[in-house]
Design a protein around this motif. Structure first.
Motif, PDB file in Angstrom:
ATOM      1  N   THR A  30     -30.993  10.754 -12.165  1.00  0.00           N
ATOM      2  CA  THR A  30     -29.982   9.704 -11.985  1.00  0.00           C
ATOM      3  C   THR A  30     -28.628  10.256 -12.352  1.00  0.00           C
ATOM      4  OG1 THR A  30     -31.606   8.137 -12.721  1.00  0.00           O
ATOM      5  CG2 THR A  30     -29.340   7.363 -12.696  1.00  0.00           C
ATOM      6  N   ARG A  31     -27.666  10.033 -11.490  1.00  0.00           N
ATOM      7  CA  ARG A  31     -26.308  10.425 -11.865  1.00  0.00           C
ATOM      8  C   ARG A  31     -25.820   9.422 -12.913  1.00  0.00           C
ATOM      9  NH1 ARG A  31     -21.919  12.223  -7.643  1.00  0.00           N
ATOM     10  NH2 ARG A  31     -23.844  13.048  -6.830  1.00  0.00           N
ATOM     11  N   GLN A  32     -25.587   9.909 -14.089  1.00  0.00           N
ATOM     12  CA  GLN A  32     -25.195   8.988 -15.155  1.00  0.00           C
ATOM     13  C   GLN A  32     -23.745   8.549 -14.947  1.00  0.00           C
ATOM     14  OE1 GLN A  32     -27.374   7.887 -17.200  1.00  0.00           O
ATOM     15  NE2 GLN A  32     -29.001   9.298 -16.658  1.00  0.00           N
ATOM     16  N   THR A  33     -23.495   7.279 -15.139  1.00  0.00           N
ATOM     17  CA  THR A  33     -22.132   6.773 -14.977  1.00  0.00           C
ATOM     18  C   THR A  33     -21.312   7.211 -16.182  1.00  0.00           C
ATOM     19  OG1 THR A  33     -22.513   4.766 -16.193  1.00  0.00           O
ATOM     20  CG2 THR A  33     -23.047   4.722 -13.847  1.00  0.00           C
ATOM     21  N   ALA A  34     -20.026   6.942 -16.135  1.00  0.00           N
ATOM     22  CA  ALA A  34     -19.144   7.379 -17.220  1.00  0.00           C
ATOM     23  C   ALA A  34     -19.451   6.627 -18.516  1.00  0.00           C
ATOM     24  CB  ALA A  34     -17.698   7.161 -16.814  1.00  0.00           C
ATOM     25  N   SER A  35     -20.047   5.449 -18.400  1.00  0.00           N
ATOM     26  CA  SER A  35     -20.267   4.625 -19.589  1.00  0.00           C
ATOM     27  C   SER A  35     -21.234   5.295 -20.562  1.00  0.00           C
ATOM     28  CB  SER A  35     -20.796   3.257 -19.159  1.00  0.00           C
ATOM     29  OG  SER A  35     -21.810   2.837 -20.029  1.00  0.00           O
ATOM     30  N   GLN A  36     -20.772   5.392 -21.821  1.00  0.00           N
ATOM     31  CA  GLN A  36     -21.601   6.042 -22.843  1.00  0.00           C
ATOM     32  C   GLN A  36     -22.868   5.220 -23.085  1.00  0.00           C
ATOM     33  OE1 GLN A  36     -19.849   6.470 -26.665  1.00  0.00           O
ATOM     34  NE2 GLN A  36     -20.880   8.396 -27.020  1.00  0.00           N
ATOM     35  N   LEU A  37     -22.687   3.930 -22.970  1.00  0.00           N
ATOM     36  CA  LEU A  37     -23.801   3.009 -23.200  1.00  0.00           C
ATOM     37  C   LEU A  37     -24.927   3.275 -22.209  1.00  0.00           C
ATOM     38  CD1 LEU A  37     -24.338   0.644 -25.087  1.00  0.00           C
ATOM     39  CD2 LEU A  37     -23.520  -0.882 -23.295  1.00  0.00           C
ATOM     40  N   GLU A  38     -24.552   3.495 -20.959  1.00  0.00           N
ATOM     41  CA  GLU A  38     -25.555   3.711 -19.926  1.00  0.00           C
ATOM     42  C   GLU A  38     -26.200   5.092 -20.083  1.00  0.00           C
ATOM     43  OE1 GLU A  38     -26.143   2.380 -15.334  1.00  0.00           O
ATOM     44  OE2 GLU A  38     -24.180   2.285 -16.269  1.00  0.00           O
ATOM     45  N   ARG A  39     -25.382   6.078 -20.484  1.00  0.00           N
ATOM     46  CA  ARG A  39     -25.913   7.447 -20.643  1.00  0.00           C
ATOM     47  C   ARG A  39     -26.987   7.500 -21.714  1.00  0.00           C
ATOM     48  NH1 ARG A  39     -20.848   9.954 -19.956  1.00  0.00           N
ATOM     49  NH2 ARG A  39     -20.560   9.984 -22.197  1.00  0.00           N
ATOM     50  N   ARG A  40     -26.815   6.663 -22.749  1.00  0.00           N
ATOM     51  CA  ARG A  40     -27.743   6.760 -23.877  1.00  0.00           C
ATOM     52  C   ARG A  40     -29.156   6.327 -23.509  1.00  0.00           C
ATOM     53  NH1 ARG A  40     -25.175   2.811 -28.125  1.00  0.00           N
ATOM     54  NH2 ARG A  40     -27.147   2.433 -29.127  1.00  0.00           N
ATOM     55  N   THR A  41     -29.333   5.634 -22.391  1.00  0.00           N
ATOM     56  CA  THR A  41     -30.688   5.224 -22.020  1.00  0.00           C
ATOM     57  C   THR A  41     -31.444   6.338 -21.299  1.00  0.00           C
ATOM     58  OG1 THR A  41     -30.060   4.342 -19.870  1.00  0.00           O
ATOM     59  CG2 THR A  41     -29.995   2.807 -21.734  1.00  0.00           C
ATOM     60  N   ALA A  42     -30.757   7.384 -20.857  1.00  0.00           N
ATOM     61  CA  ALA A  42     -31.407   8.485 -20.120  1.00  0.00           C
ATOM     62  C   ALA A  42     -32.357   7.932 -19.069  1.00  0.00           C
ATOM     63  CB  ALA A  42     -32.147   9.413 -21.096  1.00  0.00           C
ATOM     64  N   ALA A  43     -31.817   7.128 -18.176  1.00  0.00           N
ATOM     65  CA  ALA A  43     -32.631   6.445 -17.160  1.00  0.00           C
ATOM     66  C   ALA A  43     -33.313   7.428 -16.228  1.00  0.00           C
ATOM     67  CB  ALA A  43     -31.739   5.508 -16.348  1.00  0.00           C
ATOM     68  N   PHE A  44     -34.537   7.099 -15.784  1.00  0.00           N
ATOM     69  CA  PHE A  44     -35.103   7.892 -14.696  1.00  0.00           C
ATOM     70  C   PHE A  44     -34.690   7.258 -13.369  1.00  0.00           C
ATOM     71  CE2 PHE A  44     -39.498   6.141 -16.242  1.00  0.00           C
ATOM     72  CZ  PHE A  44     -39.281   4.906 -15.662  1.00  0.00           C
ATOM     73  N   PRO A  45     -34.685   8.045 -12.276  1.00  0.00           N
ATOM     74  CA  PRO A  45     -34.245   7.500 -11.002  1.00  0.00           C
ATOM     75  C   PRO A  45     -35.205   6.436 -10.471  1.00  0.00           C
ATOM     76  CG  PRO A  45     -34.696   9.870 -10.826  1.00  0.00           C
ATOM     77  CD  PRO A  45     -35.059   9.465 -12.202  1.00  0.00           C
ATOM     78  N   ASP A  46     -34.677   5.498  -9.704  1.00  0.00           N
ATOM     79  CA  ASP A  46     -35.500   4.450  -9.086  1.00  0.00           C
ATOM     80  C   ASP A  46     -36.696   5.049  -8.348  1.00  0.00           C
ATOM     81  OD1 ASP A  46     -33.497   2.825  -9.975  1.00  0.00           O
ATOM     82  OD2 ASP A  46     -32.893   2.082  -7.998  1.00  0.00           O
ATOM     83  N   GLU A  47     -36.454   6.175  -7.692  1.00  0.00           N
ATOM     84  CA  GLU A  47     -37.476   6.832  -6.853  1.00  0.00           C
ATOM     85  C   GLU A  47     -38.756   7.152  -7.648  1.00  0.00           C
ATOM     86  OE1 GLU A  47     -37.283   7.653  -3.577  1.00  0.00           O
ATOM     87  OE2 GLU A  47     -39.027   8.974  -3.441  1.00  0.00           O
ATOM     88  N   ILE A  48     -38.572   7.583  -8.891  1.00  0.00           N
ATOM     89  CA  ILE A  48     -39.742   7.927  -9.726  1.00  0.00           C
ATOM     90  C   ILE A  48     -40.571   6.671  -9.999  1.00  0.00           C
ATOM     91  CG2 ILE A  48     -40.446   8.728 -12.055  1.00  0.00           C
ATOM     92  CD1 ILE A  48     -39.436  11.062 -10.444  1.00  0.00           C
TER      93      ILE A  48
END
Ligand SMILES: C[S@@+](CC[C@H](N)C(=O)[O-])C[C@H]1O[C@@H](n2cnc3c(N)ncnc32)[C@H](O)[C@@H]1O
Length: 282
Positions: free
Chosen positions: A195-213
């Motif tokens: 996942t391309r992490q957005t600029a938001s630090q809050l969002e980066r901290r979740t280390a999201a996996f891509p929807d596709e996975i």
């Protein structure tokens, strides 16, 4: 997960905080006083034995969730765990912490049957020299460079026996994948962009996996109408994709600060069945 009854979930898809990866150190230390104490001990007197104890304690913490997952899964239910190994230099020594093998051992002890796993190959980062992140000037000289970790694991486990269905079960047949999907998804190496992490630090901290996975795993290992659990929900990817695919979903997340991200993700999804999202506060 006391809210969930035994045998009430068909599939678990998750990505926990990764042991020995720096970004999760604080979370583990805050969640478990023993881990915080061990880090302090390490600061005072750096010992390899203490590092080992920290690693063990992090996996003990995650292990409680794997144990609960086993309880809430139905007979034949599947658990999919996305995990990366960690490399780290401690006390001047670079080493690998093979999280995938530790989780496999723990899940087998709990009673899960291990199934063949998937290697999720991500775009390669720079190779390492003495753990410093680059080959530097000696990059062509053996033997002190290290192989780069450019794959994560998607570990797959089953509880009990194969799931049983009535002959020609309509929900099962409605959930069929195509031949092309089968050929691609059931091969061991998946090349899916992170996942391309957005600029938001809050969002980066979740280390999201891509929807596709999440999308592949949910379609491979559950049928419409099933319930998909994510005990480490993060930004809500699993729930979003479960709902999009006509599955129910339950998610647990301890960091209240990510709630707006979860609401945004789930709210923006095309929910194609009556769904209710309940937030349980402790
Ligand atoms: C790697 S992230 C999950 C990312 C998620 N797959 C996504 O796509 O956004 C792990 C999450 O687990 C949460 N977490 C850690 N310990 C937890 C616990 N005991 N119960 C519930 N959530 C926890 C962390 O706050 C973090 O958001």
């Amino acid at each position: 997960m006391p809210e969930l009854a035994d045998g009430s979930v068909q599939l678990m898809v998750t990505s926990p905080p990764y042991p020995m990866i720096k970004m999760w150190d604080n979370l583990f230390a805050q969640a478990d006083a023993k881990i915080a104490e061990l880090w302090q001990k390490l600061d005072e007197n750096c010992q390899e034995e203490t590092v080992r104890q920290i690693y063990d304690a992090m996996h003990d913490y995650l292990g409680k969730v794997w144990q609960e997952t086993y309880r809430v899964l139905i007979d034949g239910g599947i658990a999919c765990i996305n995990i990366g190994d960690a490399t780290r230099t401690v006390n001047g020594k670079f080493q690998l912490f093979p999280n995938h093998s530790r989780i496999t051992e723990i899940c087998e002890k709990i009673g899960f049957t291990t199934l063949p796993y998937i290697l999720w190959k991500k775009p390669t980062t720079k190779p390492k020299y003495k753990g410093k992140g680059a080959f530097l000037g000696s990059g062509f000289l053996p033997p002190n460079a290290y192989v780069t970790l450019d794959c994560e694991f998607i570990l797959l486990f089953r509880k009990g026996n194969l799931r049983k269905f009535q002959p020609k079960d309509s929900q099962r047949y409605n959930s069929a994948f195509t031949k092309q999907q089968r050929d691609e998804w059931f091969s061991q190496i998946w090349t899916v962009k992170g996942t391309r992490q957005t600029a938001s630090q809050l969002e980066r901290r979740t280390a999201a996996f891509p929807d596709e996975i999440a999308d592949r795993l949910i379609k491979m290992f559950s049928i419409k109408g099933d319930t998909v659990l994510d005990p480490f929900l993060g930004s809500g990817t699993t729930t979003k994709i479960a709902l999009q695919n006509g599955r129910n979903s339950i998610g647990y997340e301890t960091d209240e600060k990510v709630l707006p991200i979860i609401s945004k993700k789930i709210g923006n999804s095309k929910i194609n069945m009556a769904a209710e999202v309940q937030i349980i506060k402790r």
